[in-house]
Design an enzyme around this catalytic site. Structure first.
Site, PDB file in Angstrom:
ATOM      1  N   GLU A  79       1.093 -16.946  -0.426  1.00  0.00           N
ATOM      2  CA  GLU A  79       1.102 -18.286  -1.018  1.00  0.00           C
ATOM      3  C   GLU A  79       1.070 -18.171  -2.536  1.00  0.00           C
ATOM      4  OE1 GLU A  79      -2.680 -20.555  -0.606  1.00  0.00           O
ATOM      5  OE2 GLU A  79      -3.281 -18.911   0.709  1.00  0.00           O
ATOM      6  N   HIS A 121     -11.375 -15.934   8.616  1.00  0.00           N
ATOM      7  CA  HIS A 121     -10.795 -16.078   7.278  1.00  0.00           C
ATOM      8  C   HIS A 121     -11.976 -16.248   6.312  1.00  0.00           C
ATOM      9  CE1 HIS A 121      -8.641 -17.363   3.826  1.00  0.00           C
ATOM     10  NE2 HIS A 121      -9.106 -18.589   3.877  1.00  0.00           N
ATOM     11  N   CYS A 168      -3.267 -19.847   3.585  1.00  0.00           N
ATOM     12  CA  CYS A 168      -3.857 -18.552   3.957  1.00  0.00           C
ATOM     13  C   CYS A 168      -3.509 -18.112   5.379  1.00  0.00           C
ATOM     14  CB  CYS A 168      -5.368 -18.604   3.793  1.00  0.00           C
ATOM     15  SG  CYS A 168      -5.870 -18.999   2.119  1.00  0.00           S
TER      16      CYS A 168
HETATM   17  N1  CAA Z   1     -29.067 -19.177  -6.057  1.00  0.00           N
HETATM   18  C1  CAA Z   1     -28.614 -19.201  -4.782  1.00  0.00           C
HETATM   19  N2  CAA Z   1     -27.709 -20.111  -4.324  1.00  0.00           N
HETATM   20  C2  CAA Z   1     -27.215 -21.004  -5.199  1.00  0.00           C
HETATM   21  C3  CAA Z   1     -27.657 -21.053  -6.549  1.00  0.00           C
HETATM   22  C4  CAA Z   1     -28.618 -20.074  -6.973  1.00  0.00           C
HETATM   23  N3  CAA Z   1     -29.054 -20.032  -8.221  1.00  0.00           N
HETATM   24  N4  CAA Z   1     -26.995 -22.045  -7.168  1.00  0.00           N
HETATM   25  C5  CAA Z   1     -26.185 -22.634  -6.249  1.00  0.00           C
HETATM   26  N5  CAA Z   1     -26.330 -21.998  -5.060  1.00  0.00           N
HETATM   27  C6  CAA Z   1     -25.633 -22.272  -3.797  1.00  0.00           C
HETATM   28  C7  CAA Z   1     -25.475 -23.761  -3.513  1.00  0.00           C
HETATM   29  O1  CAA Z   1     -26.656 -24.300  -2.933  1.00  0.00           O
HETATM   30  C8  CAA Z   1     -24.309 -23.734  -2.541  1.00  0.00           C
HETATM   31  O2  CAA Z   1     -24.768 -23.326  -1.275  1.00  0.00           O
HETATM   32  P1  CAA Z   1     -24.610 -24.325   0.005  1.00  0.00           P
HETATM   33  O3  CAA Z   1     -23.142 -24.313   0.348  1.00  0.00           O
HETATM   34  O4  CAA Z   1     -25.448 -23.675   1.043  1.00  0.00           O
HETATM   35  O5  CAA Z   1     -25.088 -25.655  -0.437  1.00  0.00           O
HETATM   36  C9  CAA Z   1     -23.442 -22.584  -3.080  1.00  0.00           C
HETATM   37  O6  CAA Z   1     -24.288 -21.812  -3.940  1.00  0.00           O
HETATM   38  C10 CAA Z   1     -22.254 -23.047  -3.888  1.00  0.00           C
HETATM   39  O7  CAA Z   1     -22.721 -23.921  -4.868  1.00  0.00           O
HETATM   40  P2  CAA Z   1     -21.940 -25.272  -5.226  1.00  0.00           P
HETATM   41  O8  CAA Z   1     -21.719 -26.076  -3.984  1.00  0.00           O
HETATM   42  O9  CAA Z   1     -22.614 -25.906  -6.379  1.00  0.00           O
HETATM   43  O10 CAA Z   1     -20.581 -24.599  -5.665  1.00  0.00           O
HETATM   44  P3  CAA Z   1     -19.402 -25.066  -6.593  1.00  0.00           P
HETATM   45  O11 CAA Z   1     -19.328 -26.538  -6.774  1.00  0.00           O
HETATM   46  O12 CAA Z   1     -19.508 -24.265  -7.817  1.00  0.00           O
HETATM   47  O13 CAA Z   1     -18.106 -24.611  -5.749  1.00  0.00           O
HETATM   48  C11 CAA Z   1     -16.689 -23.842  -3.989  1.00  0.00           C
HETATM   49  C12 CAA Z   1     -18.093 -23.782  -4.599  1.00  0.00           C
HETATM   50  C13 CAA Z   1     -16.407 -25.254  -3.533  1.00  0.00           C
HETATM   51  C14 CAA Z   1     -16.624 -22.906  -2.828  1.00  0.00           C
HETATM   52  C15 CAA Z   1     -15.674 -23.388  -5.070  1.00  0.00           C
HETATM   53  O14 CAA Z   1     -15.868 -22.036  -5.338  1.00  0.00           O
HETATM   54  C16 CAA Z   1     -14.223 -23.618  -4.682  1.00  0.00           C
HETATM   55  O15 CAA Z   1     -13.672 -24.684  -4.878  1.00  0.00           O
HETATM   56  N6  CAA Z   1     -13.561 -22.563  -4.102  1.00  0.00           N
HETATM   57  C17 CAA Z   1     -12.150 -22.639  -3.724  1.00  0.00           C
HETATM   58  C18 CAA Z   1     -11.931 -23.433  -2.452  1.00  0.00           C
HETATM   59  C19 CAA Z   1     -12.322 -22.687  -1.204  1.00  0.00           C
HETATM   60  O16 CAA Z   1     -12.491 -21.473  -1.186  1.00  0.00           O
HETATM   61  N7  CAA Z   1     -12.432 -23.414  -0.081  1.00  0.00           N
HETATM   62  C20 CAA Z   1     -12.725 -22.809   1.193  1.00  0.00           C
HETATM   63  C21 CAA Z   1     -12.110 -23.549   2.363  1.00  0.00           C
HETATM   64  S1  CAA Z   1     -10.354 -23.717   2.111  1.00  0.00           S
HETATM   65  C22 CAA Z   1      -9.744 -22.218   2.608  1.00  0.00           C
HETATM   66  O17 CAA Z   1     -10.350 -21.516   3.351  1.00  0.00           O
HETATM   67  C23 CAA Z   1      -8.415 -21.805   2.076  1.00  0.00           C
HETATM   68  C24 CAA Z   1      -8.625 -20.858   0.963  1.00  0.00           C
HETATM   69  O18 CAA Z   1      -8.769 -19.664   1.187  1.00  0.00           O
HETATM   70  C25 CAA Z   1      -8.666 -21.354  -0.405  1.00  0.00           C
END
Ligand code: CAA
Length: 393
Positions: free
Chosen positions: A86, A233, A118
């Site tokens: 992709e 995945h 993916c």
């Molecule tokens: N210590 C430990 N944990 C912490 C922490 C700390 N100091 N601070 C935050 N966390 C935890 C949060 O509690 C959260 O855990 P939970 O899910 O258990 O609540 C985790 O860290 C992530 O924190 P946020 O939710 O605040 O994260 P974010 O807003 O920065 O974004 C994300 C996380 C959405 C995954 C982002 O990285 C993203 O958009 N990634 C790309 C999209 C993706 O991978 N999607 C997956 C499904 S789609 C798919 O599978 C296709 C693909 O490959 C892309």
């Protein structure tokens, strides 16, 4: 549950990753984030970073060359070549056409790409299984190749990654037999990349919900075996952990979910924690990770695995994998952890420079491009008259 000799599947697999990596502790320090958010909250410690001499063609060709060599298979015996990606550089000309030439595969080979976020390589594997039922050729080569980039300061930045997994499929596989047991599709905008965008658009939290919905639909109603491995995945390990907490509830009996995750899922996440998301190759990397981590386990304890593939947009497939009697001989060739140990840690400013070059490819001189080393035999040479050129490294 062992593979029957006639079951089609993967004869051998090989991984290619770029030489440089970024420590997410360095990313956290630069972005002013608690490092535990990345290492614990997301589950990634290091991400593989592609050099300017590497694109998805280069990653795929290097992985493909390795799988053929290790399997002892001649390119002449490959009758189907599919690249799942992709992050291709061209909207029409398939990545696979370059790989076909670099690997010196014969002209009587069907060559194409599969694009479905993916899930592209998984659909390629399923195509290859169908094709092997009817073809007189001995082998199909399916390569998952991607560079996951979200851009500086984006939420997805810690989940970036780069790598390719090459899979050689045959009728009497030495590694693992595969069957699709369920599938799921639904039109959603969770992660997408309009043609004019350099980076994907992501509705992060929604994408995780779509993934979980697809997993629940695929695993529901299956006679799930407790002793099998559960391979997912892996856009980031924490999402897999959260999803398995739900899936494990569907296994009949009194399952200790925390320990089940530790034994039957945990080892599959070790490589992803050091590479990041490699999109189409991510589930297959998780399979390599689980098998390599379990090399010393007694073979008779294995009940094979479930493989859950997810592509945003979205489509998902659940496969059942059954290990072949000689699987350990193939896995002994992977050397994945050793490959990662040999990489070079980038300074943070070097990482940002590589991101800048990706955004402005003209900013790197021909001499600097030529001086960039790659981890394999093939490299990107540059673009002339809008034609991308590849050759020996
Ligand atoms: N210590 C430990 N944990 C912490 C922490 C700390 N100091 N601070 C935050 N966390 C935890 C949060 O509690 C959260 O855990 P939970 O899910 O258990 O609540 C985790 O860290 C992530 O924190 P946020 O939710 O605040 O994260 P974010 O807003 O920065 O974004 C994300 C996380 C959405 C995954 C982002 O990285 C993203 O958009 N990634 C790309 C999209 C993706 O991978 N999607 C997956 C499904 S789609 C798919 O599978 C296709 C693909 O490959 C892309």
């Amino acid at each position: 549950m062992k593979n029957s000799p006639s079951e089609i599947g993967i004869d051998h697999m090989a991984l290619y990753v770029p030489g440089p990596y970024l420590s997410l502790d360095d990313l956290a320090a630069a972005r002013g984030v608690d490092p535990n958010k990345y290492s614990v909250g997301i589950g990634i410690r290091e991400t593989a970073i592609a050099t300017p001499a590497e694109d998805v063609v280069v990653l795929a060709a290097n992985a493909g060359q390795r799988v053929l060599k290790e399997a002892g298979v001649s390119p002449d015996d490959v009758g189907l070549l599919v690249v799942g990606t992709e992050s291709a550089e061209d909207k029409s000309k398939p990545t696979a056409t370059h790989v076909h030439e670099l690997l010196d595969i014969g002209k009587s080979c069907r060559v194409y790409d599969v694009v479905h976020a993916c899930a592209g390589a998984t659909y390629g594997v399923l195509n290859a299984i169908d094709w092997l039922h009817n073809s007189t050729h001995k082998y199909a080569l399916v390569i998952a190749s991607d560079i996951a980039r979200y851009g500086k300061n984006e939420a997805g930045e810690p989940t970036q990654g780069a790598g390719a997994v090459a899979m050689l499929l045959s009728r009497q596989p030495r590694l693992i037999g595969l069957n699709e047991i369920s599938t799921f599709s639904k039109n959603v905008y969770d992660f997408w990349k309009p043609l004019d965008q350099k980076y994907p658009l992501v509705d992060g939290i929604y994408s995780a919900r779509c993934y979980a919905e697809a997993a629940e639909a695929c695993f529901a109603g299956q006679d799930l075996q407790e002793n099998a491995a559960y391979i997912y995945h892996t856009p980031y390990p924490k999402l897999v952990q959260q999803t398995h907490m739900q899936v494990a509830r569907m296994i009949a009996g009194d399952v200790d979910i925390k320990n089940h995750f530790k034994d039957k899922v945990g080892p599959s996440l070790q490589l992803a924690a050091r590479i990041g998301n490699i999109y189409t190759g991510s589930m297959w990397l998780a399979l390599m990770s689980f098998l390599e981590a379990n090399l010393s386990e007694p073979a008779e304890d294995s009940d094979g695995c479930y493989l859950f593939s997810y592509g945003s947009g979205c489509g998902a497939a659940l496969l059942r994998g059954r290990l072949s009697p000689a699987w350990k001989e193939q896995v002994g060739l992977f050397g994945a952890e050793a490959t990662l140990d040999a990489r070079t840690r980038l300074a943070f400013d070097e990482y940002e420079t590589l991101m800048d070059i990706y955004e402005n490819p003209e900013s790197i001189s021909a001499d600097d491009l030529a001086a960039t080393t790659v981890n394999g035999s093939f490299r990107y040479l540059g673009t002339e008259k809008n034609k991308r050129r590849y050759g020996a490294a």
